[in-house]
Design a protein around this motif. Structure first.
Motif, PDB file in Angstrom:
ATOM      1  N   HIS A  18       0.870  -1.185   0.000  1.00 34.12           N
ATOM      2  CA  HIS A  18       0.000   0.000   0.000  1.00 34.12           C
ATOM      3  C   HIS A  18       0.902   1.229   0.000  1.00 34.12           C
ATOM      4  O   HIS A  18       1.703   1.407   0.931  1.00 34.12           O
ATOM      5  CB  HIS A  18      -0.882   0.004   1.242  1.00 34.12           C
ATOM      6  CG  HIS A  18      -1.748  -1.217   1.373  1.00 34.12           C
ATOM      7  ND1 HIS A  18      -3.062  -1.232   0.978  1.00 34.12           N
ATOM      8  CD2 HIS A  18      -1.485  -2.467   1.839  1.00 34.12           C
ATOM      9  CE1 HIS A  18      -3.574  -2.444   1.213  1.00 34.12           C
ATOM     10  NE2 HIS A  18      -2.640  -3.209   1.730  1.00 34.12           N
ATOM     11  N   LEU A  62      -5.446  -5.302  13.363  1.00 28.03           N
ATOM     12  CA  LEU A  62      -5.551  -4.589  12.084  1.00 28.03           C
ATOM     13  C   LEU A  62      -6.149  -3.198  12.306  1.00 28.03           C
ATOM     14  O   LEU A  62      -5.639  -2.197  11.792  1.00 28.03           O
ATOM     15  CB  LEU A  62      -6.414  -5.412  11.115  1.00 28.03           C
ATOM     16  CG  LEU A  62      -6.799  -4.750   9.784  1.00 28.03           C
ATOM     17  CD1 LEU A  62      -5.580  -4.332   8.977  1.00 28.03           C
ATOM     18  CD2 LEU A  62      -7.672  -5.704   8.956  1.00 28.03           C
ATOM     19  N   PHE A  65      -3.775  -0.650  13.873  1.00 24.01           N
ATOM     20  CA  PHE A  65      -2.867  -0.144  12.831  1.00 24.01           C
ATOM     21  C   PHE A  65      -3.577   0.865  11.930  1.00 24.01           C
ATOM     22  O   PHE A  65      -3.047   1.947  11.640  1.00 24.01           O
ATOM     23  CB  PHE A  65      -2.305  -1.305  12.008  1.00 24.01           C
ATOM     24  CG  PHE A  65      -1.972  -0.926  10.589  1.00 24.01           C
ATOM     25  CD1 PHE A  65      -0.923  -0.051  10.308  1.00 24.01           C
ATOM     26  CD2 PHE A  65      -2.737  -1.423   9.530  1.00 24.01           C
ATOM     27  CE1 PHE A  65      -0.638   0.323   8.988  1.00 24.01           C
ATOM     28  CE2 PHE A  65      -2.462  -1.043   8.223  1.00 24.01           C
ATOM     29  CZ  PHE A  65      -1.411  -0.177   7.952  1.00 24.01           C
ATOM     30  N   LEU A  66      -4.782   0.520  11.482  1.00 20.46           N
ATOM     31  CA  LEU A  66      -5.502   1.374  10.518  1.00 20.46           C
ATOM     32  C   LEU A  66      -5.759   2.770  11.096  1.00 20.46           C
ATOM     33  O   LEU A  66      -5.741   3.767  10.368  1.00 20.46           O
ATOM     34  CB  LEU A  66      -6.820   0.715  10.089  1.00 20.46           C
ATOM     35  CG  LEU A  66      -6.670  -0.504   9.156  1.00 20.46           C
ATOM     36  CD1 LEU A  66      -8.022  -1.220   9.002  1.00 20.46           C
ATOM     37  CD2 LEU A  66      -6.115  -0.124   7.781  1.00 20.46           C
ATOM     38  N   TYR A  69      -2.652   4.549  10.362  1.00 20.62           N
ATOM     39  CA  TYR A  69      -2.495   4.605   8.898  1.00 20.62           C
ATOM     40  C   TYR A  69      -3.341   5.749   8.320  1.00 20.62           C
ATOM     41  O   TYR A  69      -2.863   6.535   7.499  1.00 20.62           O
ATOM     42  CB  TYR A  69      -2.909   3.238   8.373  1.00 20.62           C
ATOM     43  CG  TYR A  69      -3.030   3.010   6.898  1.00 20.62           C
ATOM     44  CD1 TYR A  69      -1.904   2.793   6.100  1.00 20.62           C
ATOM     45  CD2 TYR A  69      -4.291   2.913   6.296  1.00 20.62           C
ATOM     46  CE1 TYR A  69      -2.034   2.492   4.745  1.00 20.62           C
ATOM     47  CE2 TYR A  69      -4.433   2.605   4.953  1.00 20.62           C
ATOM     48  CZ  TYR A  69      -3.302   2.408   4.176  1.00 20.62           C
ATOM     49  OH  TYR A  69      -3.434   2.112   2.849  1.00 20.62           O
ATOM     50  N   ASP A 178      -9.670  -3.246   0.697  1.00 14.85           N
ATOM     51  CA  ASP A 178      -8.840  -3.310   1.901  1.00 14.85           C
ATOM     52  C   ASP A 178      -9.542  -2.641   3.072  1.00 14.85           C
ATOM     53  O   ASP A 178     -10.751  -2.444   3.024  1.00 14.85           O
ATOM     54  CB  ASP A 178      -7.438  -2.724   1.638  1.00 14.85           C
ATOM     55  CG  ASP A 178      -7.448  -1.233   1.335  1.00 14.85           C
ATOM     56  OD1 ASP A 178      -8.534  -0.638   1.258  1.00 14.85           O
ATOM     57  OD2 ASP A 178      -6.363  -0.657   1.165  1.00 14.85           O
ATOM     58  N   SER A 179      -8.817  -2.341   4.116  1.00 14.53           N
ATOM     59  CA  SER A 179      -9.301  -1.786   5.388  1.00 14.53           C
ATOM     60  C   SER A 179      -9.891  -2.903   6.276  1.00 14.53           C
ATOM     61  O   SER A 179      -9.667  -4.084   6.004  1.00 14.53           O
ATOM     62  CB  SER A 179     -10.290  -0.648   5.142  1.00 14.53           C
ATOM     63  OG  SER A 179     -10.442   0.115   6.319  1.00 14.53           O
ATOM     64  N   HIS A 206      -8.253  -8.273  -0.399  1.00 13.46           N
ATOM     65  CA  HIS A 206      -7.791  -8.792   0.885  1.00 13.46           C
ATOM     66  C   HIS A 206      -8.844  -9.785   1.382  1.00 13.46           C
ATOM     67  O   HIS A 206     -10.051  -9.491   1.343  1.00 13.46           O
ATOM     68  CB  HIS A 206      -7.667  -7.666   1.911  1.00 13.46           C
ATOM     69  CG  HIS A 206      -6.471  -6.783   1.729  1.00 13.46           C
ATOM     70  ND1 HIS A 206      -6.168  -6.163   0.544  1.00 13.46           N
ATOM     71  CD2 HIS A 206      -5.493  -6.414   2.602  1.00 13.46           C
ATOM     72  CE1 HIS A 206      -5.055  -5.452   0.702  1.00 13.46           C
ATOM     73  NE2 HIS A 206      -4.621  -5.583   1.939  1.00 13.46           N
ATOM     74  N   GLU A 209      -7.185 -12.500   6.166  1.00 10.81           N
ATOM     75  CA  GLU A 209      -6.046 -11.921   6.904  1.00 10.81           C
ATOM     76  C   GLU A 209      -6.390 -12.047   8.391  1.00 10.81           C
ATOM     77  O   GLU A 209      -5.846 -12.874   9.115  1.00 10.81           O
ATOM     78  CB  GLU A 209      -5.838 -10.450   6.521  1.00 10.81           C
ATOM     79  CG  GLU A 209      -4.757  -9.737   7.347  1.00 10.81           C
ATOM     80  CD  GLU A 209      -4.688  -8.220   7.097  1.00 10.81           C
ATOM     81  OE1 GLU A 209      -5.630  -7.645   6.527  1.00 10.81           O
ATOM     82  OE2 GLU A 209      -3.670  -7.612   7.503  1.00 10.81           O
ATOM     83  N   HIS A 230      -3.179 -11.633   1.295  1.00  8.84           N
ATOM     84  CA  HIS A 230      -3.001 -12.348   2.574  1.00  8.84           C
ATOM     85  C   HIS A 230      -3.450 -13.806   2.410  1.00  8.84           C
ATOM     86  O   HIS A 230      -2.668 -14.652   2.062  1.00  8.84           O
ATOM     87  CB  HIS A 230      -3.732 -11.674   3.746  1.00  8.84           C
ATOM     88  CG  HIS A 230      -3.147 -10.363   4.146  1.00  8.84           C
ATOM     89  ND1 HIS A 230      -1.885 -10.241   4.674  1.00  8.84           N
ATOM     90  CD2 HIS A 230      -3.658  -9.109   4.083  1.00  8.84           C
ATOM     91  CE1 HIS A 230      -1.646  -8.960   4.924  1.00  8.84           C
ATOM     92  NE2 HIS A 230      -2.697  -8.253   4.571  1.00  8.84           N
ATOM     93  N   SER A 257       3.858  -8.321   8.386  1.00 10.67           N
ATOM     94  CA  SER A 257       2.556  -7.717   8.674  1.00 10.67           C
ATOM     95  C   SER A 257       1.731  -8.633   9.577  1.00 10.67           C
ATOM     96  O   SER A 257       1.138  -8.181  10.567  1.00 10.67           O
ATOM     97  CB  SER A 257       1.807  -7.463   7.362  1.00 10.67           C
ATOM     98  OG  SER A 257       0.441  -7.185   7.579  1.00 10.67           O
ATOM     99  N   ASP A 287       3.410  -5.255   2.419  1.00  7.71           N
ATOM    100  CA  ASP A 287       2.126  -4.705   2.880  1.00  7.71           C
ATOM    101  C   ASP A 287       2.224  -3.205   3.191  1.00  7.71           C
ATOM    102  O   ASP A 287       1.826  -2.386   2.372  1.00  7.71           O
ATOM    103  CB  ASP A 287       1.599  -5.503   4.080  1.00  7.71           C
ATOM    104  CG  ASP A 287       0.086  -5.417   4.245  1.00  7.71           C
ATOM    105  OD1 ASP A 287      -0.567  -4.765   3.402  1.00  7.71           O
ATOM    106  OD2 ASP A 287      -0.443  -6.002   5.218  1.00  7.71           O
ATOM    107  N   ASP A 288       2.696  -2.859   4.391  1.00 11.00           N
ATOM    108  CA  ASP A 288       2.842  -1.462   4.799  1.00 11.00           C
ATOM    109  C   ASP A 288       4.223  -1.296   5.438  1.00 11.00           C
ATOM    110  O   ASP A 288       4.352  -1.218   6.663  1.00 11.00           O
ATOM    111  CB  ASP A 288       1.739  -1.089   5.805  1.00 11.00           C
ATOM    112  CG  ASP A 288       0.353  -1.290   5.223  1.00 11.00           C
ATOM    113  OD1 ASP A 288      -0.075  -0.436   4.426  1.00 11.00           O
ATOM    114  OD2 ASP A 288      -0.285  -2.316   5.540  1.00 11.00           O
TER     115      ASP A 288
END
Ligand code: HPA
Ligand code: ZN
Length: 336
Positions: A18, A62, A65-66, A69, A178-179, A206, A209, A230, A257, A287-288
Protein backbone atom coordinates in the motif's frame (compact mmCIF):
# COMPACT_ATOMS: atom_id res chain seq x y z
CA UNK A 1 25.72 -12.41 3.97
CA UNK A 2 25.73 -14.54 0.80
CA UNK A 3 22.22 -15.78 1.57
CA UNK A 4 21.02 -12.21 1.86
CA UNK A 5 22.75 -11.46 -1.43
CA UNK A 6 21.09 -14.49 -3.05
CA UNK A 7 17.63 -13.29 -1.90
CA UNK A 8 18.37 -9.69 -2.87
CA UNK A 9 19.38 -10.67 -6.40
CA UNK A 10 16.30 -12.78 -7.14
CA UNK A 11 14.00 -10.94 -9.63
CA UNK A 12 11.35 -10.22 -7.04
CA UNK A 13 7.82 -9.08 -7.84
CA UNK A 14 5.90 -7.29 -5.12
CA UNK A 15 2.10 -7.59 -5.36
CA UNK A 16 0.92 -6.34 -2.00
CA UNK A 17 2.22 -2.93 -1.01
CA UNK A 18 0.00 0.00 0.00
CA UNK A 19 1.66 3.24 -1.08
CA UNK A 20 0.17 5.04 1.93
CA UNK A 21 1.79 2.30 4.03
CA UNK A 22 5.23 3.36 2.76
CA UNK A 23 4.94 6.68 4.63
CA UNK A 24 7.83 6.74 7.10
CA UNK A 25 7.46 8.70 10.36
CA UNK A 26 10.28 10.91 9.03
CA UNK A 27 8.44 11.85 5.83
CA UNK A 28 5.16 12.10 7.77
CA UNK A 29 6.60 14.81 10.04
CA UNK A 30 8.32 16.59 7.14
CA UNK A 31 5.10 16.81 5.15
CA UNK A 32 3.06 17.75 8.24
CA UNK A 33 5.42 20.70 8.80
CA UNK A 34 5.30 21.74 5.16
CA UNK A 35 1.50 21.46 4.89
CA UNK A 36 0.65 22.77 8.38
CA UNK A 37 -1.19 19.54 9.13
CA UNK A 38 -2.54 19.29 12.66
CA UNK A 39 -1.56 15.93 14.11
CA UNK A 40 -3.48 14.59 17.14
CA UNK A 41 -2.48 16.63 20.22
CA UNK A 42 -3.86 14.09 22.68
CA UNK A 43 -1.71 11.16 21.51
CA UNK A 44 1.89 11.23 22.74
CA UNK A 45 2.88 9.04 19.79
CA UNK A 46 2.72 12.14 17.59
CA UNK A 47 5.32 14.04 19.63
CA UNK A 48 8.17 12.94 17.33
CA UNK A 49 9.06 10.50 14.54
CA UNK A 50 10.87 8.38 17.14
CA UNK A 51 7.82 8.22 19.43
CA UNK A 52 5.62 7.29 16.49
CA UNK A 53 7.97 4.54 15.38
CA UNK A 54 7.96 3.25 18.93
CA UNK A 55 4.14 3.18 18.96
CA UNK A 56 4.25 1.16 15.71
CA UNK A 57 5.95 -1.63 17.68
CA UNK A 58 2.81 -2.16 19.75
CA UNK A 59 -0.06 -2.64 17.30
CA UNK A 60 -2.76 -4.84 18.80
CA UNK A 61 -4.84 -5.57 15.68
CA UNK A 62 -5.55 -4.59 12.08
CA UNK A 63 -7.89 -1.81 13.27
CA UNK A 64 -5.32 -0.45 15.75
CA UNK A 65 -2.87 -0.14 12.83
CA UNK A 66 -5.50 1.37 10.52
CA UNK A 67 -6.14 4.16 13.06
CA UNK A 68 -2.52 5.34 12.62
CA UNK A 69 -2.50 4.61 8.90
CA UNK A 70 -5.46 6.94 8.23
CA UNK A 71 -4.07 9.72 10.44
CA UNK A 72 -0.68 9.35 8.77
CA UNK A 73 -1.99 9.91 5.28
CA UNK A 74 -3.61 13.21 6.32
CA UNK A 75 -0.23 14.87 5.59
CA UNK A 76 -0.49 13.99 1.87
CA UNK A 77 -1.90 17.02 0.07
CA UNK A 78 -0.07 17.96 -3.13
CA UNK A 79 1.08 16.16 -6.27
CA UNK A 80 4.67 16.36 -5.01
CA UNK A 81 3.71 14.76 -1.64
CA UNK A 82 2.33 11.69 -3.39
CA UNK A 83 5.28 11.58 -5.75
CA UNK A 84 7.77 11.84 -2.86
CA UNK A 85 5.97 9.03 -1.01
CA UNK A 86 6.08 6.68 -3.99
CA UNK A 87 9.67 7.63 -4.78
CA UNK A 88 10.68 6.80 -1.20
CA UNK A 89 9.17 3.33 -1.73
CA UNK A 90 10.93 2.83 -5.08
CA UNK A 91 14.32 3.69 -3.55
CA UNK A 92 13.82 0.96 -0.98
CA UNK A 93 12.50 -1.38 -3.67
CA UNK A 94 15.64 -0.85 -5.75
CA UNK A 95 17.92 -1.52 -2.79
CA UNK A 96 15.97 -4.73 -2.08
CA UNK A 97 16.11 -5.97 -5.67
CA UNK A 98 12.46 -5.53 -6.70
CA UNK A 99 12.00 -5.96 -10.46
CA UNK A 100 8.26 -5.31 -10.70
CA UNK A 101 5.83 -3.77 -8.21
CA UNK A 102 2.02 -3.80 -8.14
CA UNK A 103 1.00 -0.98 -5.83
CA UNK A 104 -2.23 -0.29 -3.97
CA UNK A 105 -3.59 3.07 -2.98
CA UNK A 106 -6.85 4.15 -1.30
CA UNK A 107 -8.71 6.80 -3.36
CA UNK A 108 -11.60 7.18 -0.90
CA UNK A 109 -9.22 7.99 1.95
CA UNK A 110 -7.97 11.01 -0.02
CA UNK A 111 -11.16 12.30 -1.63
CA UNK A 112 -12.89 12.14 1.79
CA UNK A 113 -10.30 14.70 2.98
CA UNK A 114 -10.84 16.94 0.00
CA UNK A 115 -7.70 15.82 -1.81
CA UNK A 116 -8.42 15.16 -5.47
CA UNK A 117 -8.06 11.67 -6.92
CA UNK A 118 -6.16 13.11 -9.88
CA UNK A 119 -3.64 14.76 -7.56
CA UNK A 120 -2.84 11.42 -5.91
CA UNK A 121 -2.72 9.45 -9.16
CA UNK A 122 -0.63 12.00 -11.01
CA UNK A 123 1.93 12.07 -8.19
CA UNK A 124 2.12 8.29 -7.97
CA UNK A 125 2.26 7.91 -11.75
CA UNK A 126 5.14 10.40 -12.02
CA UNK A 127 7.16 8.32 -9.55
CA UNK A 128 6.27 5.08 -11.39
CA UNK A 129 7.48 6.49 -14.71
CA UNK A 130 10.68 7.79 -13.11
CA UNK A 131 11.25 4.40 -11.43
CA UNK A 132 11.01 2.59 -14.75
CA UNK A 133 13.37 5.01 -16.46
CA UNK A 134 15.96 5.48 -13.71
CA UNK A 135 15.73 2.24 -11.72
CA UNK A 136 14.42 -0.27 -14.26
CA UNK A 137 11.50 -1.16 -11.98
CA UNK A 138 8.16 -1.68 -13.75
CA UNK A 139 4.97 -1.06 -11.81
CA UNK A 140 1.18 -1.16 -11.88
CA UNK A 141 -1.20 1.01 -9.85
CA UNK A 142 -4.33 -0.54 -8.30
CA UNK A 143 -7.21 1.32 -6.63
CA UNK A 144 -8.28 -0.29 -3.37
CA UNK A 145 -11.78 0.35 -2.07
CA UNK A 146 -12.47 0.66 1.64
CA UNK A 147 -14.68 -2.16 2.87
CA UNK A 148 -15.60 -0.44 6.15
CA UNK A 149 -17.49 2.24 4.20
CA UNK A 150 -20.93 1.63 2.62
CA UNK A 151 -20.84 -0.33 -0.63
CA UNK A 152 -22.55 2.63 -2.33
CA UNK A 153 -19.49 4.77 -1.56
CA UNK A 154 -17.18 2.37 -3.39
CA UNK A 155 -19.54 2.24 -6.38
CA UNK A 156 -19.67 6.05 -6.52
CA UNK A 157 -15.88 6.27 -6.18
CA UNK A 158 -15.42 3.69 -8.95
CA UNK A 159 -17.81 5.55 -11.27
CA UNK A 160 -16.27 8.99 -10.70
CA UNK A 161 -15.13 10.57 -13.94
CA UNK A 162 -11.46 11.01 -13.03
CA UNK A 163 -11.27 7.43 -11.69
CA UNK A 164 -12.81 6.01 -14.85
CA UNK A 165 -10.45 8.12 -16.93
CA UNK A 166 -7.46 6.57 -15.13
CA UNK A 167 -8.71 3.06 -15.98
CA UNK A 168 -9.40 3.92 -19.60
CA UNK A 169 -5.97 5.53 -20.04
CA UNK A 170 -4.31 2.54 -18.36
CA UNK A 171 -2.63 4.62 -15.63
CA UNK A 172 -4.51 2.40 -13.15
CA UNK A 173 -4.99 -1.24 -14.06
CA UNK A 174 -6.83 -3.01 -11.25
CA UNK A 175 -9.06 -2.88 -8.20
CA UNK A 176 -8.89 -4.39 -4.75
CA UNK A 177 -10.58 -4.21 -1.33
CA UNK A 178 -8.84 -3.31 1.90
CA UNK A 179 -9.30 -1.79 5.39
CA UNK A 180 -11.15 -3.47 8.31
CA UNK A 181 -12.04 -7.04 7.40
CA UNK A 182 -14.23 -8.68 10.04
CA UNK A 183 -17.90 -7.98 9.42
CA UNK A 184 -17.28 -6.74 5.86
CA UNK A 185 -17.67 -9.90 3.76
CA UNK A 186 -16.58 -9.87 0.10
CA UNK A 187 -20.04 -10.69 -1.32
CA UNK A 188 -21.25 -7.16 -0.47
CA UNK A 189 -18.95 -5.86 -3.22
CA UNK A 190 -20.18 -8.22 -5.96
CA UNK A 191 -21.59 -5.44 -8.15
CA UNK A 192 -18.37 -3.38 -7.93
CA UNK A 193 -16.27 -6.34 -9.01
CA UNK A 194 -18.67 -7.31 -11.82
CA UNK A 195 -18.37 -3.78 -13.22
CA UNK A 196 -14.59 -3.81 -12.96
CA UNK A 197 -14.41 -7.25 -14.59
CA UNK A 198 -16.53 -6.10 -17.52
CA UNK A 199 -14.10 -3.21 -17.97
CA UNK A 200 -11.25 -5.67 -18.21
CA UNK A 201 -9.55 -4.56 -14.99
CA UNK A 202 -7.41 -6.88 -12.89
CA UNK A 203 -9.12 -8.00 -9.69
CA UNK A 204 -7.86 -8.83 -6.23
CA UNK A 205 -9.07 -8.52 -2.64
CA UNK A 206 -7.79 -8.79 0.88
CA UNK A 207 -9.36 -11.92 2.42
CA UNK A 208 -8.51 -14.29 5.23
CA UNK A 209 -6.05 -11.92 6.90
CA UNK A 210 -7.87 -11.31 10.18
CA UNK A 211 -11.26 -12.46 8.85
CA UNK A 212 -12.49 -16.04 8.38
CA UNK A 213 -11.52 -18.52 5.66
CA UNK A 214 -15.10 -18.33 4.32
CA UNK A 215 -14.24 -14.83 3.01
CA UNK A 216 -11.65 -16.43 0.71
CA UNK A 217 -14.25 -18.75 -0.84
CA UNK A 218 -16.68 -15.85 -1.17
CA UNK A 219 -14.04 -13.74 -2.92
CA UNK A 220 -13.51 -16.49 -5.51
CA UNK A 221 -17.20 -17.25 -6.05
CA UNK A 222 -18.79 -13.81 -5.73
CA UNK A 223 -16.04 -11.41 -6.77
CA UNK A 224 -14.43 -13.86 -9.22
CA UNK A 225 -10.91 -12.77 -8.30
CA UNK A 226 -7.92 -14.86 -9.35
CA UNK A 227 -5.70 -13.48 -6.60
CA UNK A 228 -6.15 -13.22 -2.81
CA UNK A 229 -4.28 -10.70 -0.63
CA UNK A 230 -3.00 -12.35 2.57
CA UNK A 231 -5.22 -15.46 2.52
CA UNK A 232 -3.33 -17.06 5.39
CA UNK A 233 -6.56 -18.48 6.87
CA UNK A 234 -6.71 -20.79 3.85
CA UNK A 235 -4.98 -23.55 5.79
CA UNK A 236 -8.12 -23.95 7.91
CA UNK A 237 -10.00 -25.37 4.90
CA UNK A 238 -8.27 -28.35 3.32
CA UNK A 239 -10.78 -28.59 0.47
CA UNK A 240 -10.50 -24.89 -0.45
CA UNK A 241 -6.72 -25.16 -0.32
CA UNK A 242 -6.84 -27.92 -2.94
CA UNK A 243 -9.16 -25.83 -5.09
CA UNK A 244 -6.89 -22.76 -4.89
CA UNK A 245 -3.89 -24.90 -5.84
CA UNK A 246 -5.65 -26.52 -8.81
CA UNK A 247 -7.13 -23.21 -10.04
CA UNK A 248 -3.70 -21.55 -9.82
CA UNK A 249 -4.93 -18.70 -7.59
CA UNK A 250 -2.02 -16.73 -6.11
CA UNK A 251 -1.91 -15.52 -2.50
CA UNK A 252 0.04 -12.35 -1.71
CA UNK A 253 1.42 -13.26 1.70
CA UNK A 254 2.86 -10.58 4.04
CA UNK A 255 4.75 -12.33 6.86
CA UNK A 256 5.98 -9.36 8.94
CA UNK A 257 2.56 -7.72 8.67
CA UNK A 258 0.87 -10.87 10.01
CA UNK A 259 3.14 -10.88 13.07
CA UNK A 260 2.97 -7.13 13.76
CA UNK A 261 -0.85 -7.09 13.46
CA UNK A 262 -1.08 -10.25 15.57
CA UNK A 263 -2.80 -12.40 12.97
CA UNK A 264 -0.13 -14.98 13.92
CA UNK A 265 2.23 -15.23 16.90
CA UNK A 266 5.52 -15.64 15.04
CA UNK A 267 6.81 -15.93 11.47
CA UNK A 268 6.90 -19.71 11.97
CA UNK A 269 3.09 -19.58 12.22
CA UNK A 270 2.74 -18.02 8.75
CA UNK A 271 1.76 -21.14 6.78
CA UNK A 272 4.65 -21.03 4.28
CA UNK A 273 5.46 -24.74 4.53
CA UNK A 274 1.80 -25.78 4.35
CA UNK A 275 1.24 -23.70 1.23
CA UNK A 276 4.35 -25.12 -0.43
CA UNK A 277 3.28 -28.69 0.44
CA UNK A 278 -0.23 -28.08 -0.93
CA UNK A 279 1.13 -26.57 -4.15
CA UNK A 280 -0.53 -23.20 -3.50
CA UNK A 281 1.15 -20.36 -5.39
CA UNK A 282 2.10 -17.32 -3.32
CA UNK A 283 4.34 -14.27 -3.32
CA UNK A 284 6.02 -12.64 -0.33
CA UNK A 285 5.30 -8.96 0.23
CA UNK A 286 5.74 -6.03 2.61
CA UNK A 287 2.13 -4.70 2.88
CA UNK A 288 2.84 -1.46 4.80
CA UNK A 289 6.63 -1.43 5.12
CA UNK A 290 7.00 1.88 6.99
CA UNK A 291 4.55 0.73 9.66
CA UNK A 292 5.70 -2.88 9.98
CA UNK A 293 9.43 -2.08 10.02
CA UNK A 294 10.37 -4.15 7.03
CA UNK A 295 10.53 -3.85 3.25
CA UNK A 296 10.34 -6.86 0.94
CA UNK A 297 13.84 -8.20 1.55
CA UNK A 298 13.24 -8.15 5.32
CA UNK A 299 10.19 -10.31 4.68
CA UNK A 300 12.20 -12.74 2.51
CA UNK A 301 14.90 -12.92 5.19
CA UNK A 302 12.37 -13.50 7.98
CA UNK A 303 10.85 -16.38 6.00
CA UNK A 304 14.29 -17.86 5.33
CA UNK A 305 15.20 -17.56 9.00
CA UNK A 306 12.00 -19.34 10.08
CA UNK A 307 11.71 -21.99 7.36
CA UNK A 308 15.20 -22.53 5.90
CA UNK A 309 13.95 -22.92 2.34
CA UNK A 310 16.15 -24.43 -0.37
CA UNK A 311 17.47 -22.52 -3.38
CA UNK A 312 14.98 -24.46 -5.55
CA UNK A 313 12.09 -23.51 -3.27
CA UNK A 314 13.05 -19.83 -3.44
CA UNK A 315 13.35 -19.98 -7.21
CA UNK A 316 9.91 -21.59 -7.36
CA UNK A 317 8.39 -18.84 -5.18
CA UNK A 318 9.94 -16.08 -7.29
CA UNK A 319 8.87 -17.78 -10.55
CA UNK A 320 5.29 -18.08 -9.26
CA UNK A 321 5.41 -14.37 -8.42
CA UNK A 322 6.48 -13.47 -11.94
CA UNK A 323 3.85 -15.70 -13.53
CA UNK A 324 1.15 -14.37 -11.21
CA UNK A 325 1.95 -10.73 -12.02
CA UNK A 326 -0.32 -8.49 -14.05
CA UNK A 327 2.49 -7.25 -16.30
CA UNK A 328 2.58 -8.25 -19.97
CA UNK A 329 4.00 -11.52 -21.25
CA UNK A 330 7.00 -9.69 -22.70
CA UNK A 331 7.99 -8.38 -19.27
CA UNK A 332 7.47 -11.83 -17.73
CA UNK A 333 9.75 -13.40 -20.32
CA UNK A 334 12.51 -10.96 -19.41
CA UNK A 335 12.11 -11.66 -15.69
CA UNK A 336 11.82 -15.46 -15.92
N1 HPA B 1 -5.19 -5.01 5.59
C1 HPA B 1 -6.29 -4.30 5.35
N2 HPA B 1 -6.25 -3.05 4.98
C2 HPA B 1 -5.07 -2.46 4.81
C3 HPA B 1 -3.90 -3.14 5.04
C4 HPA B 1 -3.97 -4.51 5.44
O1 HPA B 1 -2.97 -5.21 5.67
N3 HPA B 1 -2.89 -2.28 4.79
C5 HPA B 1 -3.45 -1.11 4.41
N4 HPA B 1 -4.77 -1.21 4.43
ZN1 ZN C 1 -2.69 -5.06 2.67
Amino acid sequence: ASLREFLRCLPKCEHHMHLEGALSPQLLFELAAKNNTTLPQDDAAFKSPEALLERYRRFTSLDDFLHYYYIGMSVLITHSDFEALAWDYFRHAKADGVAHAELFFDPQAHTARGVGYSTAVAGFDAACKRAEKELGITSILTTCFLRHLPVEDSLAAFDAEDVQESYVSGVVKGIGLDSSENGYAPEGFKELFAKARHQGLNLTTHAGEEGPVSYIASALDNLRVRRIDHGIKLVYDEHLMKRIASENIMLTVCPLSNVVLRCVNTIKDVPIRKLLNAGVKFSINSDDPAYFRGYILDNYLAVQDAFGLSVEEWEGIVRAGINGSWCGEDRKTILL
